[in-house]
Write a protein that holds these residues in place. Structure first.
Motif, mmCIF file in Angstrom:
data_model
loop_
_atom_site.group_PDB
_atom_site.id
_atom_site.type_symbol
_atom_site.label_atom_id
_atom_site.label_comp_id
_atom_site.label_asym_id
_atom_site.label_seq_id
_atom_site.Cartn_x
_atom_site.Cartn_y
_atom_site.Cartn_z
ATOM 1 N N ARG B 6 0.869 -1.193 0.000
ATOM 2 C CA ARG B 6 0.000 0.000 0.000
ATOM 3 C C ARG B 6 0.897 1.231 0.000
ATOM 4 N N ARG B 14 -9.009 5.560 4.422
ATOM 5 C CA ARG B 14 -8.211 4.750 5.334
ATOM 6 C C ARG B 14 -8.818 4.678 6.736
ATOM 7 N N VAL B 17 -11.582 0.597 7.670
ATOM 8 C CA VAL B 17 -10.873 -0.650 7.403
ATOM 9 C C VAL B 17 -11.900 -1.750 7.171
ATOM 10 N N TYR B 30 -9.467 -1.159 2.393
ATOM 11 C CA TYR B 30 -10.141 0.074 2.795
ATOM 12 C C TYR B 30 -11.384 0.304 1.948
#
Lengths: 190, 983, 95
Positions: B6, B14, B17, B30
């Motif tokens: 990532r 972000r 999750v 995400y």
């Protein structure tokens, strides 16, 4: 009508009409409308034209339109053919009543129990029709009316108030299937 | 190991999750990820196995064109095979499985197929499995079926619902990239009704994947602002997650909206997907372009993908498929991928540009005039072999390779109405040719690849479309944007003796195309069928052009002369469930319920579907365990006392007007003009070819008013036919018709006590005695104290019988009242089965006999065809072939051995003759066990049957090797003189 | 397809039932000398043009009008839609 001893049931098989409420739309089974078809006889076209405003108090509507006045609403259903609505309580014998007004100038047939009527009302009603009908409801004005297909069934759609109130007439024997489709569509769309 | 690949930035949230599993292993991603981007971020490149050779594969795209990363989503009844990981939105709890392997994804037993590649080349099953013949069904086919194919079905009913819907617009904009957004903004600001559809969940198209600026903002931000403006306008409908699947006639487009695919389970009452039918006046196709690969040896290694897709993963999803990446390109666009990777901090091992004269590139080693010749790393790329301009071979380590062979405009929808794309040599690509009426194409779909050109062409396309509709569009206010030229030098494959993959979904290599050429399958359509190139879920979006370029090289023809295969809808796969909509299971079609349905259901009736109708088939009473017990009882009770049957389902058509009688005279073969008011007559309706179409009774209620009945099955067709006759044949007959089938609840009341029962129902002022109301009489009456009703003295059972009709709402009340009134006579309600038994006993023809191949003469009603008047079918009834001496006649049959059972469909054969077609004497149409006679009886058509009564012949069923000796008898088994019905 | 109904405007062809060649309007005279031959021609002999075709459609889920639709069988382009009753009268049919 005479006081006979047979008890009526509604198109959905109930003793009273059914009402379903959703966010922004209600669906009501309407059982207090009498209905007859009125067809002009070509050989007496002039007499027919003269009789219509005299009997109803208004001119019969053009294709894809309905017109109302007093007890009556006339809905165009085909070339030289209209469906006439009137209150059931006073006009149960609607075919005989209308025939008297037109005599040999028209063919009149009782249609009251050929149909089940559902009224859909509310500010979000057009959303529901998006998954029921191919008609462009944004272009159907108040008073607009059209026979079309809903849930594989030939239905008559009448716009009572654009964007707010519509009636659907479907074959009475399929009222349960039609009602199921209307309710399912309302749940899906709203 | 958590999201090791990532990067920074990207259009992912972000703070949200999402946990998911792939092949049982837990991962995190995400909000905003696709399954593919989340797996890549977690360092997973291997996502599936190929169709034929079971080669390890990873995603090559970031969109719906994906051939490789095809997975099964969810589990249980919702398990969904063949889903593209590249467009599957990640949600909390998503479970995905790779497919097409035996054993694990990393160790697939069927990978042995790859070792046997020479055996499995194109057309292998046409050649290999020819012999021995018997092996096909038992060995080869099961083996191939096990080895081939993609995902598996759950074999459970899909618990989700699908809707179908209808939308209307002035302008449909297909695709919400820069050109689509510019078109939508232009049109929407002018007040036009606009629908903007995009297959992605985030509108913006390539703007979301690029680092360009539009004016002062990023492309993605500009797209968001445009969508926000459009969303606020009442004349705009934005459909995200919606792919336009086809361009149909007269401005109708099909579109599939994935309403709930991104949710674990659809919300209560909501559909999983909606199939929209969009009615548009005009359409702007802004479907973008698809990048195409360059084939080279082992170019299918996991980690090798399109350069534009790699860029999208890095920019939009901040996910890189590898720590070090190389780029292989034949055009300038590939260089962008290298710059964007460098900007994101990803190591670029080399930029391999097939063009010796391409523009210079700094920031990474730039190998001009070089090509990739091989890729290494079976389960994941670790290096590529490069042939330099000097001819030297060099091995370059890299975990991912971005390949760009140029871009193909997405012309698919322009071709759905026989349009053919045209070749543009500058772009080395097909661009739209002739278009469906009402469609214009903008942006990359039209070969206008730069952002500035896309914006301008979108705005122009919309303005042109609106102009044609008489609306004027304000000049679009477009931002500054990049306007780089397209520079590409075609390169389709790198020659090598190894296998270079063209179509990764169908495992078609350059060699396979060459083999097809060698074996004569040179037309592109033959090439497709022989190699399977371009089939299955991706329909060759990344492979077709490459394949036909190789074929062009082999034949020495140009690419445009070679041509493309036909593009057909749907653009991307559509689940069958979406085509079915809600019309599935019990809701397959609407039901029609009879007026006595509620009552019959209370009695425990068994219902049968008759067309759309549900009719009571029989009404079992306590202690009855077999249907025959119920049916025999119903018949015996009716013939012995009185039975009631709901016959509302018969079609009823009101025929009125001064010419009504003349009209009926012409549509029935027998005359109606002189039918007196208050009488009913049987009518036989023929088709123009002289075959029986329908039959029924017609009652004359007044001089100018008839009610005619049709059979249940033909009600709709007969009405349509009558309208045809009225409007098209005799437009000036003054006759009006309308269906009244549903308006009246109609019941048959039959049996010796029918009149006594009805006398308790019909109001006393109406005399229904035999004298006052004889057989075939009819009239308007009142019942139960004043309710308007109709009474017809007609009989289908052969008994003294009436049909009584009341407005439908009172039908339920009437059946209850009649059962109450009939209590003293032990009245029964009988179902369709008893109805059928009684009509067979009486010898009445029904649907089995009016089967479309039988004439009036066959039915024993030849004399009814009146020659003194014109009627439909009367002229052609005179044809010689329809009046042959040995024509079929409807007669009755009874088994010589009374214990034998007759079967419908049995054929008649003379005694002693072989049971073959040459000796066929006719066939049995209707059979029943007659409770009245105590044995089986049948009706059927027998050659010259009317003259053969008393003869014994055989009824045979050669399929089951059965035969029964039958005696030819009159069709009227019960009361042949008709005394009962007149009594 | 969309059929532009002469009374109701554009309607989806899903509402219609197709019958066939509009020559079915031209039903022969039953009293003609060679009536059987004429009826045979009428019922069985049709042209099947790749191009413009006049055909009968019934607005079954609509106003129950029979229409004569002029349609190109190659492109589905519809160039004329008329009430079949008007066409029939024009072709000399009456009572």
């Amino acid at each position: 009508m005479a006081e006979h001893r047979l008890k009526p049931i509604t198109p959905l098989g109930g003793d009273t009409s059914r009402k379903d409420t959703f966010q922004g739309v209600t669906i009501t089974e309407v059982v207090d409308t009498a209905l007859a078809s009125l067809s002009a006889r070509a050989s007496q076209a002039a007499e027919f034209r003269a009789a219509a405003p005299k009997f109803f108090g208004f001119d019969l509507p053009a294709p894809a339109r309905s017109a109302s006045g007093g007890d009556y609403t006339a809905i165009w259903t085909g070339p030289e053919q209209w469906f006439i609505e009137a209150p059931f309580a006073t006009h149960e014998d609607i075919a005989r009543i209308v025939k008297q007004g037109f005599g040999d100038a028209a063919s009149v047939t009782e249609q009251t129990d050929g149909w089940g009527r559902f009224d859909l009302e509310g500010p979000r009603v057009r959303k529901v029709f998006e998954i029921l009908s191919n008609l462009d409801l944004e272009k159907l004005p108040s008073g607009g009316a059209s026979r079309t297909v809903i849930e594989h069934l030939g239905c008559i759609l009448v716009c009572r108030e654009a964007g707010a109130r519509y009636s659907v007439y479907g074959p009475r024997s399929s009222a349960a299937s039609l009602h199921h489709a209307l309710v399912t569509a309302a749940k899906a769309a709203l | 190991m958590s999201q090791t690949n990532r990067l920074q930035g990207g259009q992912i949230d972000r703070s949200k999750v999402l946990n998911f599993t792939f092949d049982g292993k837990a991962f995190q991603g995400y909000q905003g990820d696709t399954l593919a981007s989340a797996l890549l971020a977690n360092g997973v490149r291997l996502m599936g196995r190929s169709f034929k050779y079971h080669r390890p594969r990873g995603p090559i795209s970031s969109g719906s064109e994906e051939p490789n990363a095809i997975v099964e989503l969810r589990s249980g009844a919702r398990q969904e095979p063949n889903t593209r990981a590249t467009i599957a939105e990640l949600f909390e709890g998503l479970s995905a499985k790779s497919q097409n392997h035996v054993g694990s994804l990393k160790f697939d037993f069927l990978a042995v197929n790859d070792r046997l590649a020479s055996f499995f080349a194109a057309g292998f099953y046409y050649k290999t499995f020819m012999w021995p013949k018997a092996f096909w069904e038992k060995l080869y086919e099961p083996m191939i079926r096990r080895a081939a194919g993609l995902g598996s079905l759950s074999m459970q009913t899909d618990p989700d619902a699908y809707d179908k819907g209808f939308l209307h617009c002035d302008l449909l904009v297909i695709g919400a990239g820069p050109s689509g957004l510019a078109a939508a903004l232009t049109a929407a600001r002018s007040g036009a009704r606009v629908i903007l559809a995009d297959e992605d969940f985030a509108p913006g198209g390539r703007l979301n994947a690029e680092t360009f600026t539009l004016g002062n903002t990023s492309g993605a931000e500009w797209a968001q602002a445009a969508v926000a403006e459009l969303s606020a306008m009442p004349n705009v409908r934005i459909l995200t997650r919606t792919v336009v699947i086809g361009a149909f006639d007269h401005g109708i487009y099909g579109a599939l909206e994935r309403v709930s695919d991104h949710l674990p389970v659809p919300s209560e009452g909501k559909p999983r997907q909606i199939l929209w039918r969009i009615y548009s006046s005009r359409a702007v196709l802004a479907a973008g372009a698809t990048e195409r690969p360059i084939a080279f040896r082992n170019n299918d290694r996991p980690g090798i993908m399109m350069a534009g897709a790699l860029r999208a993963y890095v920019n939009r999803w901040a996910a890189t498929p590898g720590k070090s990446v190389a780029v292989f390109t034949n055009n300038d666009d590939g260089l962008r991928t290298a710059s964007d990777l460098i900007a994101k901090g990803v190591k670029v091992s080399a930029v391999i540009d097939s063009r010796a004269d391409g523009p210079a590139f700094s920031g990474a080693e730039h190998l001009r005039g070089a090509v990739v010749t091989d890729a290494l790393g079976r389960l994941g790329l670790h290096s590529v072999k490069v042939k330099l301009a000097s001819g030297e071979i060099r091995q370059i380590p890299c975990e991912a390779l971005g390949v760009s062979g140029g871009w193909n405009p997405n012309v698919h929808l322009t071709c759905h109405q026989r349009g053919l794309p045209v070749w543009n040599a500058d772009l080395a690509a097909f661009v739209p040719g002739s278009l469906p009426p009402g469609m214009v194409v903008a942006g990359a779909a039209n070969g206008e690849f730069s952002t500035a050109a896309a914006l301008a062409s979108g705005a122009k396309a919309a303005a042109g479309a609106l102009d044609a509709l008489g609306l004027s569009a304000a000049p679009a206010d477009l931002p500054q944007a990049e306007d780089a030229p397209t520079r590409v030098s075609p390169l389709w494959y790198v020659p090598h003796k190894g296998r270079a993959w063209l179509d990764q979904q169908n495992d078609v290599t350059v060699k396979d195309v060459k083999l097809a050429h060698q074996e004569g399958f040179r037309s592109v359509e033959h090439l497709k069928r022989y190699t399977t190139m371009g089939m299955a879920t991706d329909q060759g979006k990344t492979s077709n052009i490459g394949g036909l370029a190789v074929m062009a090289e082999m034949t020495g023809k140009s690419i445009p002369d070679t041509g493309t295969t036909i593009y057909r809808p749907p653009y991307t796969p559509v689940p069958i469930g979406a085509f079915a909509g809600r019309s599935a299971g019990a809701d397959f079609r609407p039901k029609r319920l009879t007026p006595s349905h509620k009552w019959a259901a209370e009695q425990g009736a068994v219902f049968v579907e008759v067309g759309m109708w549900l009719r009571a088939q029989w009404l079992p009473r306590q202690g009855e365990t077999h249907w025959r017990q119920s049916v025999d009882r119903e018949v015996a009770a009716t013939r012995g006392s009185v039975g009631i049957c709901d016959v509302t389902t018969l079609g009823k058509i009101d025929v009125q007007g001064p010419d009504a009688a003349e009209f009926l005279n012409r549509i029935y073969c027998n005359p109606f003009a002189k039918l007196p008011v208050g009488k009913v007559r049987y009518g036989l309706m023929l088709r123009e070819d002289g075959m029986a179409m329908d039959d029924g009774t017609t009652a004359r209620l007044a001089e100018d008013h008839f009610v005619t009945t049709t059979t249940t099955a033909n009600a709709v067709g007969v009405y349509r036919h009558m309208e045809f006759c009225r409007q098209c044949l005799w437009p000036d007959l003054d006759v009006q018709i309308i269906s009244t089938t549903e308006a009246w609840a109609q019941f048959s009341v039959a049996g010796p006590n029918a009149r006594k029962l009805l006398q308790k129902i019909v109001d006393p002022e109406y005399d229904i005695s035999n004298e006052a109301f004889p057989y075939m009489g009819c009239g308007e009456i009142t019942v139960c104290g004043g309710l308007r009703a109709r009474l017809f003295r007609i009989s289908f059972s052969g008994e003294l019988a009436y049909e009584i009709a009341v407005p439908t709402r009172y039908g339920d009340g009437l059946v209850r009242a009649m059962m109450e009134a009939g209590r003293e006579f032990d009245a029964v309600v009988y179902g369709t089965e008893a109805l059928g038994v009684m009509r067979i006993e009486k010898g009445h023809a029904a649907g089995n006999e009016l089967n479309g191949t039988t004439s009036a003469l066959n039915l024993g009603m030849g004399g009814m065809v009146n020659k003194k008047k014109d009627s439909i079918g009367s002229t052609l009834s005179e044809r010689e072939g329809m009046n042959a001496a040995d024509a079929l006649n409807l007669v009755g049959f009874e088994p010589v051995d009374r214990s034998k059972t007759l079967l419908g469909g049995m054929h008649f054969i003379n005694r002693g003759a072989p049971a073959d077609a040459k000796n066929d004497q006719g066939y049995m149409t209707s059979v029943a066990f007659s409770p009245s006679l105590g044995h089986s009886v049948g009706l059927g058509f027998l050659k010259n049957g009317a003259a053969r009564k008393g003869e014994v012949i055989r009824a045979v069923n050669p399929l089951a090797n059965e035969e029964v000796e039958v005696k030819v008898v009159s069709a009227h088994f019960v009361d042949p003189e008709g005394e009962r019905l007149r009594g | 397809m969309i059929i532009n109904h002469p009374l109701l405007g554009p309607r989806d062809s899903q509402e219609f039932v197709y019958l066939g060649d509009a020559s079915l309007i031209d039903r022969p005279d039953w009293q003609a000398e060679n009536a059987v031959d004429q009826f045979h021609e009428y019922l069985y002999q049709r042209t099947n043009p790749a191009g413009e075709h006049q055909e009968l459609w019934f607005h079954e889920q609509g106003d129950r009008s029979w229409l004569v639709v002029t349609r190109n069988t190659l492109t589905h382009e519809i160039t004329a839609v008329e009430l079949a009753r008007d066409v029939a009268r024009r072709r000399g049919r009456s009572k």
